[in-house]
Write a protein that holds these residues in place. Sequence first.
Motif, PDB file in Angstrom:
ATOM      1  N   LEU A  58      38.118  49.542  35.249  1.00  0.00           N
ATOM      2  CA  LEU A  58      37.046  48.591  34.974  1.00  0.00           C
ATOM      3  C   LEU A  58      35.974  48.783  36.038  1.00  0.00           C
ATOM      4  CD1 LEU A  58      39.103  45.304  34.316  1.00  0.00           C
ATOM      5  CD2 LEU A  58      38.077  46.803  32.603  1.00  0.00           C
ATOM      6  N   ASP A  59      34.725  48.891  35.605  1.00  0.00           N
ATOM      7  CA  ASP A  59      33.631  49.101  36.560  1.00  0.00           C
ATOM      8  C   ASP A  59      33.937  50.242  37.528  1.00  0.00           C
ATOM      9  OD1 ASP A  59      32.110  47.155  35.533  1.00  0.00           O
ATOM     10  OD2 ASP A  59      32.485  45.659  37.099  1.00  0.00           O
ATOM     11  N   LYS A 107      36.549  51.155  38.742  1.00  0.00           N
ATOM     12  CA  LYS A 107      37.651  50.894  39.676  1.00  0.00           C
ATOM     13  C   LYS A 107      38.966  51.033  38.915  1.00  0.00           C
ATOM     14  CE  LYS A 107      37.503  46.876  41.453  1.00  0.00           C
ATOM     15  NZ  LYS A 107      37.401  45.569  42.112  1.00  0.00           N
ATOM     16  N   ILE A 122      42.166  49.770  38.068  1.00  0.00           N
ATOM     17  CA  ILE A 122      42.777  48.445  38.196  1.00  0.00           C
ATOM     18  C   ILE A 122      44.279  48.521  37.949  1.00  0.00           C
ATOM     19  CG2 ILE A 122      42.731  46.068  37.344  1.00  0.00           C
ATOM     20  CD1 ILE A 122      40.109  46.854  38.595  1.00  0.00           C
ATOM     21  N   ARG A 125      50.971  39.594  43.794  1.00  0.00           N
ATOM     22  CA  ARG A 125      50.005  38.811  44.568  1.00  0.00           C
ATOM     23  C   ARG A 125      48.661  38.752  43.836  1.00  0.00           C
ATOM     24  NH1 ARG A 125      50.542  41.246  50.529  1.00  0.00           N
ATOM     25  NH2 ARG A 125      50.345  43.234  49.435  1.00  0.00           N
ATOM     26  N   SER A 126      47.800  37.916  44.358  1.00  0.00           N
ATOM     27  CA  SER A 126      46.475  37.788  43.767  1.00  0.00           C
ATOM     28  C   SER A 126      45.766  39.146  43.783  1.00  0.00           C
ATOM     29  CB  SER A 126      45.674  36.757  44.565  1.00  0.00           C
ATOM     30  OG  SER A 126      44.441  36.573  43.952  1.00  0.00           O
ATOM     31  N   GLY A 127      45.198  39.513  42.651  1.00  0.00           N
ATOM     32  CA  GLY A 127      44.482  40.786  42.567  1.00  0.00           C
ATOM     33  C   GLY A 127      45.374  41.969  42.243  1.00  0.00           C
ATOM     34  N   ALA A 128      46.665  41.736  42.017  1.00  0.00           N
ATOM     35  CA  ALA A 128      47.590  42.838  41.750  1.00  0.00           C
ATOM     36  C   ALA A 128      47.326  43.485  40.389  1.00  0.00           C
ATOM     37  CB  ALA A 128      49.027  42.337  41.811  1.00  0.00           C
ATOM     38  N   GLY A 129      46.710  42.723  39.476  1.00  0.00           N
ATOM     39  CA  GLY A 129      46.419  43.270  38.149  1.00  0.00           C
ATOM     40  C   GLY A 129      47.223  42.611  37.045  1.00  0.00           C
ATOM     41  N   LYS A 130      47.809  41.458  37.353  1.00  0.00           N
ATOM     42  CA  LYS A 130      48.661  40.777  36.373  1.00  0.00           C
ATOM     43  C   LYS A 130      47.868  40.364  35.134  1.00  0.00           C
ATOM     44  CE  LYS A 130      49.712  37.497  39.374  1.00  0.00           C
ATOM     45  NZ  LYS A 130      48.851  37.893  40.487  1.00  0.00           N
ATOM     46  N   SER A 131      46.733  39.688  35.341  1.00  0.00           N
ATOM     47  CA  SER A 131      45.926  39.263  34.197  1.00  0.00           C
ATOM     48  C   SER A 131      45.411  40.473  33.423  1.00  0.00           C
ATOM     49  CB  SER A 131      44.731  38.424  34.659  1.00  0.00           C
ATOM     50  OG  SER A 131      45.177  37.283  35.345  1.00  0.00           O
ATOM     51  N   SER A 132      45.006  41.501  34.164  1.00  0.00           N
ATOM     52  CA  SER A 132      44.470  42.698  33.509  1.00  0.00           C
ATOM     53  C   SER A 132      45.522  43.330  32.596  1.00  0.00           C
ATOM     54  CB  SER A 132      44.021  43.717  34.552  1.00  0.00           C
ATOM     55  OG  SER A 132      43.110  43.111  35.443  1.00  0.00           O
ATOM     56  N   GLN A 167      44.446  32.085  32.135  1.00  0.00           N
ATOM     57  CA  GLN A 167      44.696  31.409  33.403  1.00  0.00           C
ATOM     58  C   GLN A 167      44.025  30.040  33.481  1.00  0.00           C
ATOM     59  OE1 GLN A 167      43.962  34.501  36.164  1.00  0.00           O
ATOM     60  NE2 GLN A 167      44.956  33.476  37.868  1.00  0.00           N
ATOM     61  N   GLU A 174      49.799  32.571  34.405  1.00  0.00           N
ATOM     62  CA  GLU A 174      49.939  31.488  35.383  1.00  0.00           C
ATOM     63  C   GLU A 174      49.762  30.126  34.741  1.00  0.00           C
ATOM     64  OE1 GLU A 174      49.133  32.087  39.239  1.00  0.00           O
ATOM     65  OE2 GLU A 174      48.335  34.120  39.092  1.00  0.00           O
TER      66      GLU A 174
HETATM   67  N1  LIG Z   1      36.101  42.876  34.439  1.00  0.00           N
HETATM   68  C1  LIG Z   1      36.402  43.389  35.643  1.00  0.00           C
HETATM   69  N2  LIG Z   1      35.604  44.299  36.219  1.00  0.00           N
HETATM   70  C2  LIG Z   1      35.905  44.834  37.421  1.00  0.00           C
HETATM   71  N3  LIG Z   1      36.978  44.507  38.138  1.00  0.00           N
HETATM   72  C3  LIG Z   1      37.817  43.603  37.624  1.00  0.00           C
HETATM   73  C4  LIG Z   1      37.579  42.991  36.354  1.00  0.00           C
HETATM   74  N4  LIG Z   1      38.580  42.131  36.102  1.00  0.00           N
HETATM   75  C5  LIG Z   1      39.393  42.205  37.168  1.00  0.00           C
HETATM   76  N5  LIG Z   1      38.945  43.074  38.081  1.00  0.00           N
HETATM   77  C6  LIG Z   1      39.594  43.435  39.359  1.00  0.00           C
HETATM   78  O1  LIG Z   1      40.889  43.897  39.050  1.00  0.00           O
HETATM   79  C7  LIG Z   1      41.820  43.501  40.019  1.00  0.00           C
HETATM   80  C8  LIG Z   1      42.995  42.809  39.342  1.00  0.00           C
HETATM   81  O2  LIG Z   1      42.534  41.606  38.742  1.00  0.00           O
HETATM   82  P1  LIG Z   1      43.492  40.630  37.946  1.00  0.00           P
HETATM   83  O3  LIG Z   1      42.684  39.489  37.474  1.00  0.00           O
HETATM   84  O4  LIG Z   1      44.223  41.417  36.943  1.00  0.00           O
HETATM   85  O5  LIG Z   1      44.480  40.191  39.120  1.00  0.00           O
HETATM   86  P2  LIG Z   1      45.641  39.100  39.059  1.00  0.00           P
HETATM   87  O6  LIG Z   1      46.866  39.812  39.480  1.00  0.00           O
HETATM   88  O7  LIG Z   1      45.646  38.422  37.755  1.00  0.00           O
HETATM   89  O8  LIG Z   1      45.186  38.110  40.216  1.00  0.00           O
HETATM   90  P3  LIG Z   1      45.298  36.493  40.273  1.00  0.00           P
HETATM   91  O9  LIG Z   1      46.719  36.176  40.637  1.00  0.00           O
HETATM   92  O10 LIG Z   1      44.376  36.135  41.386  1.00  0.00           O
HETATM   93  O11 LIG Z   1      44.896  35.961  38.961  1.00  0.00           O
HETATM   94  C9  LIG Z   1      41.075  42.597  40.980  1.00  0.00           C
HETATM   95  O12 LIG Z   1      40.774  43.337  42.132  1.00  0.00           O
HETATM   96  C10 LIG Z   1      39.807  42.238  40.243  1.00  0.00           C
HETATM   97  O13 LIG Z   1      38.743  42.079  41.139  1.00  0.00           O
END
Ligand SMILES: Nc1ncnc2c1ncn2[C@@H]1O[C@H](COP(=O)(O)OP(=O)(O)OP(=O)(O)O)[C@@H](O)[C@H]1O
Lengths: 263, 245
Positions: B11-12, B14, B16, B35-42, B81, B156
């Motif tokens: 994404l962008d 990066k 992920i 952890r936060s930012g691990a990529g769970k939501s993605s 979320q 979550e």
């Molecule tokens: N649309 C997007 N464009 C660019 N980067 C993204 C996008 N969505 C998420 N990210 C990046 O991808 C990484 C993982 O995001 P994600 O939301 O999957 O984490 P998470 O594990 O769900 O975190 P949290 O527990 O905080 O919800 C993060 O670094 C976030 O900044």
Amino acid sequence: MILPSLTAEDISLILFQLLSSTILLVIILFISKYKALNIGNRIITAGIRGFLQLLTLSLFLTYIFSITSIVYQFLVLAFMIVFGALTISKRIDVDNIFWLEIKALSVSVYVVMSIVTIIGAIPISHPEIFIPIGGMAVGNAMNISYLTLNSIKKEIDNRKDQIEAALCLGFTPELAIEELQILSTSLSTGVTPSMNNLRTLGLVFIPGLMTGLLIGGINPVTAAIYQIMIFFVIIAGGLIASIVASKLFIDELFDKETQNYRY
Amino acid sequence: MIIINELDLVLDDKLILNNISCKFPVSQVSIIIGRSGAGKSSLLRSIIRLYKYSGNIIFENNDINDYEVNILRKNIAYVGQIPIVFPGNVIDNLNFPGKKWNTVLTSDEIDRLLQIVGLSSNLKTQEASNLSVGEKQRLHLARALSLKPKVLLLDEPSSALDVISKQNFEELIIKLNENNPELTIIIVTHDLDQARRIGEHLILLEQGAVITESSKQDFFNKFISGTKDGTMLENIISELTGVKS
Ligand SMILES: Nc1ncnc2c1ncn2[C@@H]1O[C@H](COP(=O)(O)OP(=O)(O)OP(=O)(O)O)[C@@H](O)[C@H]1O
Ligand SMILES: [Mg+2]
């Protein structure tokens, strides 16, 4: 020289008009500066552009009005449509906005103008009537569809979460936008200014065309009916342009594959 | 059953998600922890094709790209979320999916959905936007369940709740799983204690990669001596990656 010579009376009138314009411009610039509106430069460029465009138009008008062929008249409309689409494409930053407006304005203007000419309400043999009315149809379709698209984009930006929630329930973007009432709200936002004009017609708002007809010695009843028809041309054209443009616009805003919002 | 094969998500520009392979057994509750930012939501969002990824995601023996995307999202429900409600009252919200799928809920079905998620039926005609966050979360879940999905993705689901409501919510999930043997549930959390309380299968995500996949029992046996609470997710991650965080 095409320009007719000016009488002394004309010249003094021009001077007074320039003076009034200057005073009003100063007021506008003052408000703009005082309220930090940032429209100062834009209003000056718009004014100068408008003047030059009208001047050019006047020079060509004699020529344009001598064209009685229907094909040429529709070509003149095409020219207007291109400029209308160009104007909107500078105001809304979405891919292919120019082409989608070309399509929307063309469908709208040609449908509406064909109806009125086929029925015979607007004599095709009188370009001095057909062209200005066609211009009104293009201009208003442009304004109304711009307001509609702008409102759609704003509503979507404000309600991204709801749209995504609807997509997650299996909705297509089109259906999500319809069911969340974004389309209907935006269409109504688009035509509201014109509807307001219709409501105050004759009370607050005295339309230019009718004024022209009356000055030209046309029967007031004829002039009034003429004007009402023009209003329907404007609103029907505006709605058709808005609906076609919205459909294409929504296709553009959402990814084909994921159906996700792209902006 | 959902099987993920060598999934990369960019994404962008990066990376992920990085070469994710894992599976979510049918009719079980699986936990994705990280952890936060691990990529769970993605990862969850990839499963309903909100993103373009490379690799394969298999749902009931077919690649998810072989389903029409709208049908896929009817079968795999995603509760994000942040709870989202639509304009109108609670009933309007429950009936919203029907506008796409041409279904109308009977009042019995509405009562049953409210009961499953533990929302009082007094709230039926309340404006959804006035509900508390916890109530909105339950409504969001009820709305997703109204389509009778085969898989439920919960991102979550209790992050906005206090401890008591959190445990109520967990009980709700456990009951949902017991009462719907066909339903596969995937829950995202960053809370080790929550993972201890619910779920059978566990996947640990760190920096976009799966660093452990196992039965939950094995995971807790391996990484947490005894059953004491309070072991930090961070410790487990640094033990697995060899990096001190
Ligand atoms: N649309 C997007 N464009 C660019 N980067 C993204 C996008 N969505 C998420 N990210 C990046 O991808 C990484 C993982 O995001 P994600 O939301 O999957 O984490 P998470 O594990 O769900 O975190 P949290 O527990 O905080 O919800 C993060 O670094 C976030 O900044
Ligand atoms: Mg997340």
